[in-house]
Design a protein around this motif. Structure first.
Motif, short mmCIF file in Angstrom:
data_model
loop_
_atom_site.label_atom_id
_atom_site.label_comp_id
_atom_site.label_asym_id
_atom_site.label_seq_id
_atom_site.Cartn_x
_atom_site.Cartn_y
_atom_site.Cartn_z
N UNK A 103 1.18 -1.16 -0.31
CA UNK A 103 0.24 -0.09 -0.10
C UNK A 103 0.92 1.43 0.12
N UNK A 104 0.56 2.38 -1.06
CA UNK A 104 1.12 3.15 -0.55
C UNK A 104 0.97 3.70 -2.49
N UNK A 105 1.87 5.18 -2.87
CA UNK A 105 1.57 6.16 -3.36
C UNK A 105 1.13 4.66 -5.17
N UNK A 140 -1.72 -8.03 -11.79
CA UNK A 140 -2.61 -8.76 -10.88
C UNK A 140 -2.74 -10.40 -10.45
N UNK A 141 -2.99 -11.00 -11.98
CA UNK A 141 -3.05 -11.91 -12.39
C UNK A 141 -2.12 -13.29 -12.53
N UNK A 144 -9.20 -1.89 -11.27
CA UNK A 144 -9.58 -0.47 -10.79
C UNK A 144 -8.42 0.67 -10.36
N UNK A 145 -7.78 0.84 -12.01
CA UNK A 145 -6.80 1.98 -12.51
C UNK A 145 -7.45 2.57 -13.37
N UNK A 150 1.02 -12.32 -17.85
CA UNK A 150 -0.57 -11.83 -17.96
C UNK A 150 -0.42 -10.63 -17.01
N UNK A 151 -1.75 -9.95 -17.00
CA UNK A 151 -1.92 -8.58 -16.08
C UNK A 151 -1.00 -8.84 -14.92
N UNK A 170 2.90 -1.62 -14.65
CA UNK A 170 2.48 -2.93 -14.92
C UNK A 170 3.41 -4.36 -14.80
N UNK A 173 1.38 1.82 -5.56
CA UNK A 173 -0.20 1.02 -6.13
C UNK A 173 -1.54 1.49 -5.67
N UNK A 174 -2.12 2.86 -4.96
CA UNK A 174 -2.55 3.53 -5.78
C UNK A 174 -2.87 4.12 -6.70
N UNK A 175 -1.76 4.66 -7.90
CA UNK A 175 -1.97 5.31 -8.82
C UNK A 175 -2.08 4.18 -10.06
N UNK A 176 -1.52 3.10 -9.71
CA UNK A 176 -1.93 2.30 -10.31
C UNK A 176 -2.84 1.43 -10.54
N UNK A 177 -4.06 1.26 -9.18
CA UNK A 177 -4.73 0.74 -9.04
C UNK A 177 -4.67 -0.74 -8.73
N UNK A 178 -3.70 -1.54 -7.71
CA UNK A 178 -3.49 -2.77 -7.58
C UNK A 178 -3.75 -3.13 -6.36
N UNK A 235 -9.79 7.40 -10.19
CA UNK A 235 -8.64 7.73 -10.66
C UNK A 235 -8.87 8.73 -11.60
#
Lengths: 427, 349
Positions: free
Chosen positions: A181-183, A307-308, B150-151, A304-305, A259, A185-190, B196
């Motif tokens: 968690x941090x900037x 998160x996958x 969620x990007x 893969x993406x 990513x 991950x927040x920017x990337x929406x992960x 976002x």
């Protein structure tokens, strides 16, 4: 394995536990001879090591695959295999098979699964697996959530005199997450978990190990908060060691930008302050071991993406040069580098190797510490090239690997027929 | 109408470059302010075009555009389909539910298959952050991100900006951007690609953005993206010019991240009393579909001249037409749009 194994390494720079000096190193019967001891009759190979380091071969504590070519490339003569295999190393027969699988030129030290099927509920047959060749007990990739189970595993391992190697991340906090968690991950929406998941797990495991009187090795400690806990526990005299992989002192979560699934690791990459904390902990001795966490993954797991994709990186090939960056940056000296890469992991595993000490197994590498090369996932050899360091220039290569005083080739020179032959002697 | 005019006069373009030098539209994060303004400028004419009785143009005639939706969608898919059809393109919809993705084919293989079918543009929605960029890397045609995990959801942010611009114009507050305005985005910020993209787009256009959510739905260090975070909705609303509500996914309401839908409504539902805390005449937006009675009360959602919800849908078609038209210019050989290198290869006259 009756190959003549008397040899003399001459002209090289010896990386000894406490100093680095130019000198000769003599090998008798596959074992490092005491300096000044009488030479024996018989054939002796003289090896010119001029301009090179003569260093202990790397003992890689905690790999996920037996990858002969990658280990040879990386100067690794012994690797401790994580129990996360398919099927897991939770049965004496499988441990026994693995313990013999790499010999004679690569020794694989199996780590026994702490719980059956690694599911964190029922204690596996730790004593039988020790007799089958397991060198330590490990929780695998996962955290054992149930503290009662973890305590019993530690009590049992303590009785058996084996260390417990844990993956220290609170599994509830990290469930479903792929980043810190941090900037970034927040920017990337992960999906992200707080870095504190590590300190929480380290605190618990330290407390349980104290209670059980167990030796604890935290395979990867990657955050400032968790390193502070380890430092404090060591100051109080607790028998605890900590490891890390180069990714966590070379990279930060900025590297997950774009990513890139090769940078999807477990634990995930941390913030820059944590990266600095890891380097400080390597310098001050809080971290004892640098290992590769070698986890080769093919395109079906990685293309893969983010998160996958499966976590993990192929690290055996780059372990040495990336550790050498710490020497070049003045964080540590050469002796300390090989303490981290070989001597400390050998000590944790209880094997007489990992240092240029008389009586120790002659597992050696000849290293050109300055040789420049470009990391290439495709060209390095090994099962897969999933490295976040792909295409990066590095310096330092192991030019030759000696196991028990005999040079090993990438294909396994001493092994006739089936390279996985298990017929060459006991453990 | 010419499609090759390089740029509107008032957006501060760097000279010698194409007005929109990207092959794909993957994220607002990749866009410069003047590029955002250029897309909005292009969408303006499609907005008026769409209000005519005969809404057909053949600028994209003969081109094939594939809507590859790996995640369920009704309105975004429909919006892209209408946009493409009005431009004369052959629009093909591929739903993951009916595709070989369900049979274990990898995303890359699916992308290669679509590529081999010689699509001229691919519109992609996927449930994983970064998946659209991954596909874009493997195909040879422009890719439009219709939402990745969620990007980001860049066309949503662009259509919201255009909707807002027109609402301001109707009130006589002209101006192409939102300098001096404050916007509050409220709802599940953590899981919202709309939040976002809008956060980045609104800030690029000069607005101050507040985000409001309970801590369980607020991502870490959102302030690093320039937003001012709030947990108290009343405080977040005070004095804002625009309230942008997000849809609360039903799977978040089961007790894991939120105690209940009714408690969420109590704390974060937009009602008349709360709207009165905002600046006089504050506008209300929602990307849809709305959970009436959860994040927004019906009387607010239907508030004439304040709620822009249906305007957003209308603007969406125009923005997507503009995006499809701009991104296919290189393929159509529009003068001045070069070979995809981002620089102007030939003099545009």
């Amino acid at each position: 394995m009756n190959a003549p194994s008397s040899a003399l390494f001459a002209g090289g720079t010896l990386v000894l536990p406490d100093r680095v000096e130019t000198g000769m190193l003599r090998i008798e019967d596959g074992v490092i001879a005491a300096p000044g001891s009488a030479e024996r009759d018989g054939p002796c190979t003289r090896i010119d090591a001029a301009g090179l380091l003569v260093a202990p071969a790397i003992v890689d504590l905690g790999v996920f695959a037996v990858d002969r070519a990658a280990f040879h490339f990386g100067g690794i003569a012994r690797a401790a295999l994580m129990p996360d295999q398919d099927p897991p190393l939770d049965h004496p027969a499988r441990v026994n098979f693995i313990a013999k699988s790499g010999k004679p030129d690569l020794w694989i030290h199996p780590l026994a699964a702490a719980t059956r099927n690694l599911d964190g509920t029922a204690i596996a047959e730790l004593a039988l697996m020790r007799e089958a060749g397991a060198r330590a007990v490990a929780t695998g990739r996962r955290w054992i959530a149930d503290s009662a189970v973890m305590l019993r595993v530690m009590q049992y391992a303590a009785m058996l005199g084996q260390p417990v190697i844990t993956h220290a991340e609170d599994g509830f906090l990290t469930h479903g997450s792929v980043a810190t968690a941090g900037e970034m991950a927040t920017r990337l929406g992960l999906p992200a978990a707080p870095a504190a998941a590590e300190a929480l797990a380290v605190a618990r495991d330290l407390a349980l190990a104290r209670l059980a009187g167990a030796r604890l090795h935290l395979r990867q400690v990657t955050t400032r908060a968790a390193l502070d806990l380890v430092r404090a526990a060591k100051a109080q005299g607790q028998d605890v060691t900590a490891g890390v992989t180069p990714a966590h002192f070379m990279l930060s979560d900025l590297d997950i930008g774009g990513f890139r699934s090769f940078a999807r690791l477990s634990p995930p990459l941390r913030c820059e302050d944590d990266r600095q904390a890891v380097r400080e902990a390597i310098a001050d001795g809080t971290i004892d071991v640098i290992s590769s966490g070698h986890d080769p993954r093919g395109v079906e797991d990685k293309r893969l993406p983010f998160a996958d994709a499966a976590p993990g990186m192929a690290g055996a090939q780059t372990l040495l040069p990336l550790t050498m960056t710490l020497v070049r940056d003045g964080v540590i000296g050469l002796s300390r580098a090989f303490e981290l890469l070989a001597r400390a992991p050998a000590r944790i595993l209880g094997v007489n190797a990992g240092a240029l000490e008389p009586g120790f197994e002659a597992d050696l590498i000849l290293v050109d510490p300055d040789l420049p090369w470009i990391v290439s996932g495709e060209k390095m050899g090994g099962i897969a090239g999933n490295t976040p360091f792909d295409r990066q220039p590095v310096q330092g290569r192991a030019l030759a690997v000696y196991k028990g005083g005999v040079e090993v080739s990438a294909a396994g020179s001493r092994t006739r027929g089936n390279p996985r032959s298990v017929g060459s002697g006991g453990h | 109408m010419s499609t090759s005019d390089p740029a509107p006069a008032n957006t501060g373009f760097p000279t010698g470059r194409r007005a929109f030098p990207h092959r794909d539209l993957l994220a607002i994060a990749q866009l410069e302010r003047h590029e955002i303004l250029y897309v909005l400028h292009e969408a303006e004419r499609w907005l008026s075009f769409n209000r005519r009785a005969a809404k057909h143009n053949d600028v994209l005639a003969g081109l094939t555009v594939i809507n590859a939706f790996f995640e369920a969608s009704t309105r975004t898919l429909l919006s892209f389909e209408i946009a493409g059809k009005r431009l004369g393109a052959d629009m093909i919809n591929m739903h993951a539910a009916q595709s070989s993705v369900r049979k274990g084919e990898t995303l890359i293989d699916t992308a290669m298959t679509l590529n081999a079918m010689r699509a001229d543009a691919i519109v992609i929605r996927h449930g994983s952050s970064g998946a659209v960029a991954l596909i874009a890397d493997k195909v040879g045609c422009p890719v439009l991100n219709a939402g990745d995990g969620t990007h980001e959801h860049p066309t949503q942010a662009l259509l919201d900006a255009l909707t807002l611009r027109h609402a301001l114009r109707r009130r006589g507050e002209s101006g192409d951007d939102f300098t001096g305005m404050t916007v509050c985005i409220c709802g599940d910020i953590t899981h919202s690609r709309v939040a976002r993209s809008n956060l980045l787009c609104l800030q690029a256009l000069g607005a101050t953005v507040r985000v409001c959510a309970p801590p369980t739905l607020m991502p870490a260090q959102i302030a690093a993206m320039g937003a001012e975070p709030f947990h108290d909705f009343d405080a977040a609303l005070r004095g804002v010019d625009v309230v942008m509500m997000l849809r609360l996914q039903s799977e978040r309401m089961n007790g894991a991240l939120l105690p209940s839908a009714r408690e969420f409504h109590h704390l974060y539902g937009l009602n008349r009393r709360r709207l009165d805390l905002a600046a006089p005449g504050a506008l209300v937006m929602h990307p849809g579909p709305m959970n009436r009675g959860v994040e927004i009360d019906s009387d607010i959602a239907d508030l004439a001249e304040r709620s822009l919800v249906t305007r957003q849908v209308e603007t969406g078609v125009a923005v997507r037409m503009a995006c499809l038209e701009i991104l296919t210019r290189t393929a159509r050989g529009v003068g001045g749009w070069g070979d995809g290198s981002g620089t102007v290869a030939e003099a545009s006259s």
